[in-house]
Design an enzyme around this catalytic site. Structure first.
Site, PDB file in Angstrom:
ATOM      1  N   CYS A  96       0.829  -1.205   0.000  1.00 24.11           N
ATOM      2  CA  CYS A  96       0.000   0.000   0.000  1.00 24.11           C
ATOM      3  C   CYS A  96       0.869   1.263   0.000  1.00 24.11           C
ATOM      4  CB  CYS A  96      -0.982  -0.032   1.167  1.00 24.11           C
ATOM      5  SG  CYS A  96      -2.320   1.144   0.996  1.00 24.11           S
ATOM      6  N   HIS A 191      -3.128  -5.377   1.757  1.00 19.80           N
ATOM      7  CA  HIS A 191      -2.432  -5.539   3.038  1.00 19.80           C
ATOM      8  C   HIS A 191      -2.356  -6.991   3.482  1.00 19.80           C
ATOM      9  CE1 HIS A 191      -2.152  -1.266   3.959  1.00 19.80           C
ATOM     10  NE2 HIS A 191      -3.366  -1.133   3.455  1.00 19.80           N
ATOM     11  N   GLU A 193      -0.497  -8.160   5.549  1.00 23.21           N
ATOM     12  CA  GLU A 193      -0.171  -8.206   6.984  1.00 23.21           C
ATOM     13  C   GLU A 193      -1.426  -8.187   7.862  1.00 23.21           C
ATOM     14  OE1 GLU A 193       0.064  -5.668   5.014  1.00 23.21           O
ATOM     15  OE2 GLU A 193      -0.250  -3.748   6.038  1.00 23.21           O
TER      16      GLU A 193
END
Lengths: 216, 295
Positions: A96, A191, A193
């Site tokens: 991002c 994302h 994560e």
């Protein structure tokens, strides 16, 4: 991942944003991580890194606000040293805002940060927070016929509006490019994560291992 | 709206707060101030007609800002834009959602519209941040659908004492919860007036299920560093910036102090020549305690 003698050491840019999430996943995969908040942190990596060439084995540029991160990189003197490491071939994962930092050109912003990844990126391409969304789509090099998709979380996300010839497009959502690889650089608009799925981080670790020609 | 859609939406809204972590959210009243804040490194701006110090000075009923003014700020910057609605005023929140605000602050800084009920934030697609001065308030707001929490502090005073009190209390209560036996959690849930599931989450994880920022009274880089060391994941700065002598420089210094909040040498340097800090009012001198609004 099979246990290797030495764990790769990965620096996670921690000036602002979701850096703890990246650390957590990478540590769960057996990597060692440390936070980069200022210049002195670049030499903070444990001595037992795999390659003599770099002070550590990989770099993560996390999600957050690219305007904040870009400014802090410069204010804290991190910008030039990190840019040089990326140019010299240090494996880097940008998610991002991290992808925005890597991009050679931004279509709706006059700023350019590292500019090492030959793509044009459009910031906030889906609009404001109401445009944030989940998707599940294939990812080249990770998904296959039996395991067809990975989860993708898009938060006020950018898109790759055009990619250079040598850039490998790894994933698309609604015909928009959301993941690319160019040599040592992995750029993702969503994302990884934020999900429990660790496959993209495993993919990044493989990039690091192949960089040092060590079996992952 | 399907259940899956609502659950996904809530997750996405919590995720946006995760992206703001380690950052500074600044109060701004004009597009010009918003641009200054963005250039200084704000990770988001809070658009409001009057900053808390002026609301306090003006007295009277204070309400949601003019949507046109908020839209002007949305057009001026690329970072997320937040705006405040009154506690319990779901119609104001509906208006803010209609103009696609990135985050709604159901805020005690404005005059409460309801002295019993908070907004049912689960009815909304845009995320909410709410103030809290202890664990019970934080979890009750999360139960109602808040996807981010901040300390209440005492807005518009430039006095950090209340934010410190609220953050310390919350951390103490979280620590106490994690050390409790599992069979004690049911009673704790009853005391805190929240669901067992939320209490169990905090017990198991040692943290709130959403991001927790500091707010109220932050005026200097040292204030910001103090709150980060006490466990805040980021900082709201309201009156502290644009009520000071050199807003741009102060804003930049606070942003850097939040990133390197344990580096006293750096913060010493950042604190030099910032010009005059906001004058501030001590806790004992305040007629109106905003933190007592909405429990």
């Amino acid at each position: 991942m099979t246990q290797t003698k030495k764990a790769p050491v990965i620096g996670v840019l921690a000036v602002q944003g979701a850096f703890i999430e990246h650390r957590r996943i990478l540590e769960s995969l057996g990597a060692k991580t440390f936070e980069i908040r200022q210049l002195s942190d670049l030499n903070r990596a444990p001595a037992e890194t795999k390659s003599g060439k770099f002070p550590f084995d990989g770099l993560v540029l996390p999600g957050g606000e690219s305007t904040v991160q870009g400014k802090l990189l410069k204010d804290l003197g991190l910008f030039e040293p990190l840019k040089k490491l990326i140019q010299d071939g240090l494996p880097v994962l940008g998610t991002c805002a991290g992808l925005i930092l890597l991009a050679q050109k931004l279509s709706n912003d006059s700023n350019v940060y590292f500019g090492t990844l030959p793509v044009t990126v459009q910031r906030n391409a889906y609009g404001r927070q109401l445009g944030s969304f989940f998707a599940e789509q294939p990812f080249k090099g990770i998904t296959n016929a039996t395991d067809a998709t990975i989860p993708m979380t898009f938060i006020r996300a950018p898109v790759v509006s055009s990619a250079g010839e040598d850039v490998d497009v790894l994933a698309e959502v609604d015909h928009k490019i959301v993941a690319v690889r160019y040599k040592n650089q992995l750029g993702i608009t969503f994302h990884p994560e934020l999900n429990e799925d660790t496959r993209i981080h495993q993919y990044f670790l493989k990039m690091i291992f192949s960089n040092f020609a060590i079996d992952g | 709206m399907t259940e899956k859609y609502i659950a996904d939406r809530y997750e996405l809204n919590k995720n946006l707060a995760q992206m703001l972590k380690g950052g500074v959210i600044m109060d701004v009243t004009t597009p010009e101030q918003a641009k200054i804040a963005e250039a200084a490194g704000a990770c988001a701006v809070m658009a409001l007609e009057r900053i808390p110090a002026d609301i306090r000075a003006a007295g009277g009923v204070s309400r949601m800002s003019d949507p046109k003014m908020i839209k002007g700020i949305q057009d001026a910057v690329s970072i997320p834009v937040m705006a405040k609605c009154r506690i319990g005023h779901f119609a104001e929140a509906q208006i803010l959602q209609a103009i696609e605000i990135d985050y709604i602050d159901e805020s005690e800084v404005l005059s409460p519209a309801d002295d019993i009920f908070h907004i049912n934030k689960r009815d909304f697609q845009v995320p909410f941040v709410c103030g809290a001065k202890d664990l019970g308030e934080a979890l009750r707001r999360i139960e109602e659908g808040a996807s981010m929490i901040r300390t209440k502090g005492e807005p518009g005073t430039g006095d950090i004492v209340q934010a410190v009190r609220h953050m310390r209390l919350m951390q103490q209560e979280i620590a106490r919860l994690t050390s409790m036996r599992e069979d004690e959690l049911y009673n704790r849930a009853k005391e805190l007036q929240v669901s067992y599931a939320l209490v169990k989450y905090v017990h198991d994880n040692g943290k709130l299920p959403v991001v927790n920022f500091a707010a109220g009274g932050v005026a200097t880089p040292a204030d910001a560093a103090l709150m980060m060391q006490l466990g805040a994941e980021g900082v709201f700065v309201g009156s502290g910036i644009f009520k000071s002598g050199n807003p741009e420089k102060r804003a930049q210094a606070i942003v850097q102090a939040v990133t390197n909040y344990t580096d006293a040498k750096l913060i010493a340097k950042l604190s030099e020549d910032l010009g005059e800090a906001m004058v501030g009012i001590n806790e004992q001198e305040i007629a109106l305690l905003m933190a007592e609004r909405g429990k």
